[in-house]
Design a protein around this motif. Structure first.
Motif, short mmCIF file in Angstrom:
data_model
loop_
_atom_site.label_atom_id
_atom_site.label_comp_id
_atom_site.label_asym_id
_atom_site.label_seq_id
_atom_site.Cartn_x
_atom_site.Cartn_y
_atom_site.Cartn_z
N THR A 12 -9.32 8.73 4.42
CA THR A 12 -9.78 7.34 4.51
C THR A 12 -10.11 6.85 3.15
O THR A 12 -10.59 7.44 2.15
CB THR A 12 -10.75 6.97 5.46
OG1 THR A 12 -11.79 7.75 5.05
CG2 THR A 12 -10.55 7.59 6.80
N LEU A 35 -0.08 0.02 9.71
CA LEU A 35 0.72 -0.46 8.44
C LEU A 35 2.18 -0.08 8.85
O LEU A 35 2.64 0.72 9.45
CB LEU A 35 0.12 0.67 7.62
CG LEU A 35 -1.25 0.34 6.86
CD1 LEU A 35 -1.61 1.51 6.00
CD2 LEU A 35 -1.41 -1.07 6.26
N THR A 49 -11.60 2.80 1.00
CA THR A 49 -11.94 1.57 1.06
C THR A 49 -11.45 0.80 -0.22
O THR A 49 -11.80 1.40 -1.28
CB THR A 49 -13.66 1.57 1.27
OG1 THR A 49 -13.77 2.13 2.83
CG2 THR A 49 -13.89 -0.03 1.35
N PHE A 90 0.81 -1.32 0.15
CA PHE A 90 0.27 0.05 -0.18
C PHE A 90 0.87 1.10 -0.08
O PHE A 90 1.59 1.50 0.84
CB PHE A 90 -0.89 0.27 1.17
CG PHE A 90 -1.70 -1.18 1.45
CD1 PHE A 90 -2.44 -1.84 0.74
CD2 PHE A 90 -1.39 -2.01 2.51
CE1 PHE A 90 -3.15 -3.07 0.98
CE2 PHE A 90 -1.80 -3.20 2.94
CZ PHE A 90 -2.96 -3.87 1.94
N VAL A 127 -4.94 -0.21 8.82
CA VAL A 127 -5.84 -0.85 7.66
C VAL A 127 -6.70 -1.96 8.67
O VAL A 127 -6.38 -2.54 9.51
CB VAL A 127 -5.07 -1.73 6.53
CG1 VAL A 127 -4.17 -2.74 7.13
CG2 VAL A 127 -6.01 -2.26 5.44
N PHE A 156 -11.16 -3.73 2.52
CA PHE A 156 -9.93 -3.20 3.21
C PHE A 156 -10.32 -1.51 3.53
O PHE A 156 -10.44 -1.07 2.51
CB PHE A 156 -8.74 -3.42 2.70
CG PHE A 156 -8.38 -4.83 2.66
CD1 PHE A 156 -7.57 -5.43 3.71
CD2 PHE A 156 -8.55 -5.73 1.59
CE1 PHE A 156 -7.06 -6.80 3.92
CE2 PHE A 156 -8.26 -7.13 1.80
CZ PHE A 156 -7.41 -7.52 2.78
N GLU A 157 -10.18 -1.23 4.84
CA GLU A 157 -10.45 0.27 5.12
C GLU A 157 -9.21 0.90 5.64
O GLU A 157 -8.62 0.64 6.62
CB GLU A 157 -11.56 0.41 6.10
CG GLU A 157 -12.92 0.02 5.71
CD GLU A 157 -13.93 -0.06 6.56
OE1 GLU A 157 -13.77 0.10 7.99
OE2 GLU A 157 -15.42 -0.55 6.39
N PHE A 158 -8.43 1.90 4.89
CA PHE A 158 -7.44 2.43 4.93
C PHE A 158 -7.79 3.68 5.72
O PHE A 158 -8.56 4.65 5.32
CB PHE A 158 -6.57 2.77 3.90
CG PHE A 158 -6.30 1.51 3.11
CD1 PHE A 158 -5.32 0.81 3.34
CD2 PHE A 158 -7.11 1.04 1.96
CE1 PHE A 158 -4.67 -0.23 2.57
CE2 PHE A 158 -6.73 -0.23 1.32
CZ PHE A 158 -5.65 -0.86 1.87
#
Length: 183
Positions: free
Chosen positions: A133, A99, A135, A61, A74, A124-126
């Motif tokens: 943010t 992360l 997704t 990422f 994440v 996956f929610e960052f």
């Protein structure tokens, strides 16, 4: 004399052994996705595509502008809708994972050799503080190979045969020992 030969052989083995700090092979990326992350983007890359449930792969990422001086988390959401800890070595096992740099792609965050345990649509929610943010939906296909029950059955056949042969031998020896005592 023998000691000198043994020491010479040991020194030769140590000197010819690969160096522990040797450069690791670069990570092979086969697919990437761009995710809107606030006013910026995040690139998620995968070492295997399409993704299969139960099959190990690497994720990286990388937010636009790089990871230097930034932190992020994440959260993996399973197809059931529940947050899921992926059991990644080195992480705390929580659904919200901090992360960290990928060991082979040091310029990006990543998950090293992880497998999605179930088939279906994962999310996956960052979250990157100060950036935003985002997704990423990821479809995990069926587990490759035959069903687990069939694999275990076929794999246990040699052990079953070995136990039967050992049991038969044990029974013969036991029977002979009982007959020897009764004579």
């Amino acid at each position: 004399m023998r000691l000198r030969i043994a020491l010479s052989v040991a020194a030769l083995l140590i000197l010819s052994a690969p160096v522990a700090s040797a450069q690791v092979e670069p990570l092979t990326i086969v697919h990437s996705e761009r995710i809107p992350l606030g006013n910026s983007t995040l690139t998620a890359s995968f070492s295997d595509w399409p993704i299969r449930a139960g099959r190990s792969l690497d994720f990286t990422f990388e937010p636009a502008g790089g990871i230097e001086g930034r932190t992020g988390t994440v959260r993996a959401i399973a197809p059931s809708g529940e947050p899921k800890a992926l059991g990644i070595v080195g992480l705390d096992g929580e659904a919200d994972m901090k992360l960290q740099r990928h060991p082979q792609a040091r310029h990006a965050w990543g998950l090293d050799v992880v497998a999605l345990p179930e088939e279906g649509m994962w999310r996956f929610e960052f979250t990157v503080p100060g950036v935003g943010t985002g997704t990423l939906p990821v479809l995990a296909g069926p587990t490759p190979g035959p069903p687990a029950a069939l694999s275990w059955t076929v794999g246990m056949i040699p052990w079953t045969i070995a136990l039967l042969l050992l049991g038969r031998k044990w029974w013969r020896v036991r029977k002979q020992a009982v007959l020897a005592w009764s004579d």
